[in-house]
Design a protein around this motif. Structure first.
Motif, PDB file in Angstrom:
ATOM      1  N   ARG A  77      -1.921  -5.262   0.297  1.00  0.00           N
ATOM      2  CA  ARG A  77      -2.127  -4.923  -1.107  1.00  0.00           C
ATOM      3  C   ARG A  77      -1.518  -6.007  -1.974  1.00  0.00           C
ATOM      4  N   GLU A 133      -4.050   1.286   2.726  1.00  0.00           N
ATOM      5  CA  GLU A 133      -2.776   1.970   2.907  1.00  0.00           C
ATOM      6  C   GLU A 133      -1.686   1.020   3.399  1.00  0.00           C
ATOM      7  N   ASN A 134      -2.094  -0.158   3.869  1.00  0.00           N
ATOM      8  CA  ASN A 134      -1.157  -1.163   4.363  1.00  0.00           C
ATOM      9  C   ASN A 134      -0.615  -1.988   3.195  1.00  0.00           C
ATOM     10  N   LYS A 135       0.660  -1.823   2.884  1.00  0.00           N
ATOM     11  CA  LYS A 135       1.262  -2.521   1.745  1.00  0.00           C
ATOM     12  C   LYS A 135       1.200  -4.039   1.894  1.00  0.00           C
ATOM     13  N   LYS A 136       1.201  -4.533   3.113  1.00  0.00           N
ATOM     14  CA  LYS A 136       1.154  -5.975   3.336  1.00  0.00           C
ATOM     15  C   LYS A 136      -0.155  -6.585   2.844  1.00  0.00           C
ATOM     16  N   LEU A 170      -5.765   4.980  -1.661  1.00  0.00           N
ATOM     17  CA  LEU A 170      -4.819   4.477  -0.659  1.00  0.00           C
ATOM     18  C   LEU A 170      -4.927   5.227   0.667  1.00  0.00           C
ATOM     19  N   SER A 198      -8.620   0.860  -1.721  1.00  0.00           N
ATOM     20  CA  SER A 198      -7.726  -0.285  -1.587  1.00  0.00           C
ATOM     21  C   SER A 198      -7.301  -0.347  -0.103  1.00  0.00           C
ATOM     22  N   GLU A 207       0.134  -3.264  -7.020  1.00  0.00           N
ATOM     23  CA  GLU A 207       0.313  -1.817  -6.910  1.00  0.00           C
ATOM     24  C   GLU A 207      -0.328  -1.111  -8.110  1.00  0.00           C
ATOM     25  N   ALA A 213      -6.733  -5.591  -3.050  1.00  0.00           N
ATOM     26  CA  ALA A 213      -6.334  -5.640  -1.636  1.00  0.00           C
ATOM     27  C   ALA A 213      -7.075  -6.753  -0.903  1.00  0.00           C
TER      28      ALA A 213
END
Length: 447
Positions: free
Chosen positions: A181, A176-179, A202, A174, A184, A138
């Protein structure tokens, strides 16, 4: 010759006694087994863990040991990699069990019953800047250096009595914001420990903190208070920690967006400070008030202490305690124990290769490496406490490293003597007594 070998063995035993005693005294094998770290066949898990534990003291990586042929284990490197990637091992459970045994068996008996033991929560950067394919990697903001880096937030729960600090457990967070990360998590069975470990990574830090505290509570680690800084001090977190069964002493942000109930009115700490008369003179604190910490109309009484900032007279710090029976000076003194975890992070990064030794891309392997580093610190911390050694943990680490190097030198010299004795036996027709005399004479001639 036999006398020489006996003397070498005595030296070897004396040098490695501390490490060997640590493993046997606190039953690391059973702790590993309780955390599902065992194998049905092949090399025992405890043997692989011990090899990883000792790597740092040889000043060489596993790769260099295999390349040079020094300190090579009886198993292949793939065995080590498979062990570190095992998804069924619960490393949080392992470090919690081990720290609990050390605290109860070795530390608490040395303390008085009146001493306040504390749990400390904080996080630090676990950098992986040069790796772009690491699982769950991340983009994380480093608050110490005020910049974004690739890696994880190593959220750590530690225990301290004010003299000795021991890490209890941790989770590599890591985001929680996928942007933010980069990668996966790999697909796993939802029933496995590995899946639950990745799911926890997460979560928000405040939620992960509660999971670590629950493990410590279940292990019955003796502690009166939980200490944390302003990143975790919110009314919601205070209520959650109190529900687990701990009192809180923490620093609170001076923000107009966070409210506490004071005299029946919801107010920020800034507003409460402005409405009260401050103490004069050289007192450690400026103001002390009683407030209510409110969440869903549930109320927890607390004491807020406004502490002087001696470097900047116009600034102050806010400490909150859910134990309202503590006086202000005691709240300040107990919160001072939180600094122990900062020393822990420094030692792990500077001496124990927290971020540099493990270059695996597996999230399980990085978690295993963190547990190994924590175990090394536990041994150094206990050695410092029980020996009343005035040296710092860093100096103790170098002391152990030098001892391990001495062991290697002794083993090499012993091998040379054995070769010398074998050549005499094969090429010269002399009785064993005469050969022993020649070897003894050779040893006495060495300056």
């Amino acid at each position: 010759m036999n006398k020489i070998i006996t003397q070498d063995n005595k030296n070897d035993n004396q040098i490695s006694k501390s490490i060997r005693n640590f493993f046997t005294r606190f039953h690391l094998s059973s702790a590993l087994k309780a955390a599902n770290a065992y194998k049905k066949k092949g090399t025992p898990a405890s043997e692989i863990f011990q090899y990883l534990f000792l790597l740092i003291f040889s000043n060489r990586s596993m790769y260099m040991n295999l390349l040079t042929g020094r300190n090579t284990p009886n198993f292949a490197k793939d065995t080590v990699y498979r062990f570190m990637k095992m998804v069924q091992i619960n490393w949080i459970h392992f470090t919690t069990i081990l720290s609990s045994r050390i605290i109860k068996d070795a530390i608490v008996p040395l303390n008085s019953k009146d001493r306040a033991n504390v749990l400390i929560i904080d996080d630090s950067m676990f950098e992986r800047n040069r790796s772009k394919k690491v699982e769950l990697l991340a983009k994380v903001y480093d608050h110490a250096k005020h910049c974004y880096k690739f890696g994880f937030r190593m959220l750590t729960l530690g225990w301290s009595d004010g003299s000795t600090f021991l890490p209890v457990n941790s989770i590599l967070l890591s985001t929680e914001n996928k942007k933010n990360r980069i990668n996966e998590a790999k697909s796993l069975d939802k029933r496995t420990v590995g899946y639950k470990r990745r799911s926890l990574s997460l979560e928000k830090g405040t939620h992960a903190m509660l999971e670590l505290l629950k493990h410590a509570k279940k292990a019955d680690i003796p502690a009166n208070y939980v200490l944390f800084d302003s990143w975790f001090s919110s009314p919601s977190s205070i209520h959650s920690v109190k529900e687990i069964g701990y009192d809180v002493i923490g620093m609170v942000k001076k923000t107009p967006k966070m409210f506490f109930r004071y005299n029946g009115e919801d107010m920020s700490l800034i507003s409460i400070y402005s409405k009260n008369k401050k103490r004069r003179g050289r007192s450690k604190y400026l103001l002390s008030v009683m407030v209510d910490v409110v969440k869903n109309e549930e109320i927890i009484p607390a004491k807020v202490v406004y502490v002087r900032n001696r470097n900047k007279r116009k600034e102050y710090l806010c400490l909150i305690s859910t134990d309202i029976d503590l006086d202000e000076d005691e709240i300040i003194r107990v919160y001072g124990k939180r600094w122990d975890i900062e020393v822990f992070f420094k030692v792990c990064k500077s001496y124990l290769n927290l971020s540099k030794e493990c270059r695996s891309m597996s999230y399980d392997a990085m978690t295993a490496h963190t547990a190994v580093v924590f175990t090394r610190y536990m041994m150094l911390s206990l050695e410092s406490r029980e020996s009343n050694d005035e040296r710092s943990l860093g100096e103790l680490f170098l002391y152990f490293s030098d001892e391990m190097s001495d062991i290697t030198w002794i083993q090499a010299f012993q091998l040379m003597l054995q070769m010398f004795r074998t050549m005499l036996t094969d090429n010269v027709e002399l009785p064993d007594e005469k050969i022993d005399e020649l070897v003894d004479a050779f040893m006495n001639a060495i300056p």
